[in-house]
Scaffold this active site. Structure first.
Site, short mmCIF file in Angstrom:
data_model
loop_
_atom_site.label_atom_id
_atom_site.label_comp_id
_atom_site.label_asym_id
_atom_site.label_seq_id
_atom_site.Cartn_x
_atom_site.Cartn_y
_atom_site.Cartn_z
N LYS A 103 -10.50 -2.81 -4.65
CA LYS A 103 -11.12 -1.54 -5.06
C LYS A 103 -10.13 -0.67 -5.81
CE LYS A 103 -12.53 -1.27 -0.33
NZ LYS A 103 -11.50 -1.26 0.72
N LYS A 108 -5.25 -9.97 -6.75
CA LYS A 108 -6.51 -10.11 -6.02
C LYS A 108 -7.49 -9.02 -6.44
CE LYS A 108 -6.34 -7.27 -1.92
NZ LYS A 108 -6.98 -7.04 -0.67
N LYS A 156 0.82 -1.21 0.00
CA LYS A 156 0.00 0.00 0.00
C LYS A 156 0.85 1.26 0.00
CE LYS A 156 -4.42 -1.73 1.34
NZ LYS A 156 -5.65 -1.65 2.09
N1 AQP Z 1 -10.02 -10.22 -3.38
C1 AQP Z 1 -10.38 -10.62 -2.17
N2 AQP Z 1 -10.68 -11.93 -1.94
C2 AQP Z 1 -11.04 -12.35 -0.70
N3 AQP Z 1 -11.16 -11.53 0.36
C3 AQP Z 1 -10.88 -10.22 0.18
N4 AQP Z 1 -10.91 -9.16 1.02
C4 AQP Z 1 -10.53 -8.05 0.34
N5 AQP Z 1 -10.28 -8.36 -0.94
C5 AQP Z 1 -10.47 -9.71 -1.07
C6 AQP Z 1 -11.31 -9.22 2.43
O1 AQP Z 1 -12.32 -8.27 2.63
C7 AQP Z 1 -12.28 -7.82 3.98
C8 AQP Z 1 -12.33 -6.32 4.05
O2 AQP Z 1 -11.15 -5.79 3.55
P1 AQP Z 1 -10.66 -4.33 3.80
O3 AQP Z 1 -11.66 -3.49 4.44
O4 AQP Z 1 -9.30 -4.39 4.38
O5 AQP Z 1 -10.60 -3.88 2.37
P2 AQP Z 1 -9.34 -3.90 1.51
O6 AQP Z 1 -8.43 -5.05 1.78
O7 AQP Z 1 -8.82 -2.53 1.64
O8 AQP Z 1 -10.08 -4.15 0.19
P3 AQP Z 1 -9.36 -3.98 -1.11
O9 AQP Z 1 -10.37 -3.99 -2.16
O10 AQP Z 1 -8.25 -4.96 -1.20
O11 AQP Z 1 -8.83 -2.50 -0.96
P4 AQP Z 1 -7.47 -1.93 -1.44
O12 AQP Z 1 -7.58 -1.84 -2.89
O13 AQP Z 1 -7.45 -0.58 -0.76
O14 AQP Z 1 -6.40 -2.87 -0.97
C9 AQP Z 1 -10.99 -8.39 4.58
O15 AQP Z 1 -11.31 -9.49 5.38
C10 AQP Z 1 -10.21 -8.83 3.38
O16 AQP Z 1 -9.38 -9.93 3.66
#
Ligand code: AQP
Length: 330
Positions: A196, A193, A112
């Site tokens: 967003k 993966k 990140k």
């Molecule tokens: N691709 C995925 N497959 C399975 N589980 C996933 N999670 C996120 N992406 C996947 C799970 O969703 C929950 C919430 O995650 P978060 O609030 O930490 O969101 P995040 O990881 O910020 O989501 P993104 O989309 O991956 O955001 P960015 O792009 O900012 O990194 C967690 O339990 C996570 O494991």
């Protein structure tokens, strides 16, 4: 009953299929068998650039989406993290237990921070706040996706270390990760993966997308040229990802899918999956809107959830304060 806790960041207008299959579906199911605490983690969301008004609104939309998915505030504590001040208070204590090198090994921070122009100390200490989130509730199980496994390991290490140094204080939690849907892949770049912040908006199915948009994204998912619906995540990551999604949402198995589409190519398979996705996720947007229609009521539900959470969190914090030599919180 086991204690379950998890959180999700209000960093976008809609959650996505990866969030749902990796974590949120388990949140809903576990309510039947566990004492559950679910939160919108706005303290975590400010570790990257954000707009205050947008953050505020997204926290509400996030809570409404969770309710639309089936999180029931009568059965589970549903709350916004910043309304429970014990979280940053315990995080400070846990930070003092964490080695700098130990925190520096977190791969999510590396990923990140590489994407940010400006990296904050908050992003670096994010996993320590997450450890506090979990330990405050004497949590047994944390339903999350695979990307959170390393943070859970850190949480366990910190709990074991604190208990060893100061005496039994925290339950040592386990990650609750469903293998088949632990990492849903990006539809346009199936080696990554679903996220967003993915490069192509086509790669990510949002829960609040229009059903037609969902169908389009599934139908244009990247596959491969051998036209065989066969599960092989190494060599056929795109098709295998779609099969995992199908199995999870369509309540079927990978074997049955292979048998069903043998010799039929990708067109039929993607067309059917598009319908399964649109049918399962399509109704979420309208239900979310219903919960958002009465904001005052939604805010009341969240305040009640925070009260319920504080009852547990304040007890654990007082225990940790005592163990570490502080005066009791007043
Ligand atoms: N691709 C995925 N497959 C399975 N589980 C996933 N999670 C996120 N992406 C996947 C799970 O969703 C929950 C919430 O995650 P978060 O609030 O930490 O969101 P995040 O990881 O910020 O989501 P993104 O989309 O991956 O955001 P960015 O792009 O900012 O990194 C967690 O339990 C996570 O494991």
């Amino acid at each position: 009953k086991p204690r379950v806790l998890s959180g999700i960041q209000p960093t976008s207008d809609s959650f996505h299929l990866g969030n749902y299959l990796g974590a949120l579906r388990q949140w809903v199911a576990l309510q039947d068998v566990a004492d559950a605490f679910y939160m919108v983690v706005d303290l975590h969301a400010i570790t990257v650039e954000h707009e205050p008004k947008v953050l505020h609104e997204r926290s509400r939309v996030s809570a409404a989406q969770l309710m639309a998915l089936g999180v029931d505030p009568e059965r589970s504590a549903l709350f916004v993290q910043s309304q429970v001040p014990e979280h940053p208070m315990l995080a400070w204590i846990m930070g003092a237990q964490t080695g700098f090198g130990e925190a520096g090994r977190m791969t999510q921070f590396k990923d990140k921070s590489a994407k940010q122009e400006r990296t904050t100390v908050g992003l670096f200490t994010y996993p320590i706040l997450q450890a506090a989130d979990i330990l405050l509730y004497q949590t047994d199980q944390v339903p999350v996706g695979e990307d959170q496994r390393q943070h859970l390991e850190l949480t366990r290490d910190l709990a074991i270390r604190f208990n060893g140094t100061y005496g039994q204080t925290f339950t040592v939690p386990d990650a609750y990760i469903v293998k088949e849907t632990a990492t849903i892949k990006d539809l346009a770049e199936p080696e990554k993966k679903m996220s967003k912040s993915s490069a192509s908006p086509r790669g990510c199915v949002y829960l609040l997308d229009e059903p037609n948009q969902m169908r389009k994204k599934i139908k244009s998912a990247v596959t491969d040229s051998d036209a065989e619906v066969r599960y092989d995540p190494e060599r056929k990551p795109g098709v295998s990802n779609l099969m995992n999604i199908y199995a999870a949402l369509g309540s079927t198995t990978l074997d049955k899918i292979e048998a069903e589409y043998a010799g039929r190519g990708y067109g039929d398979f993607k067309g059917d999956l598009a319908e399964v996705v649109a049918d399962s996720l399509g109704p979420i947007a309208a239900r979310t809107k219903e919960y958002l229609a009465d904001r005052a009521e939604l805010d009341r539900i969240l305040a009640k959830g925070a009260e319920k959470a504080r009852q547990v969190a304040s007890r654990t914090l007082a225990k940790a304060y005592k163990k570490i030599g502080f005066f009791p919180p007043v």
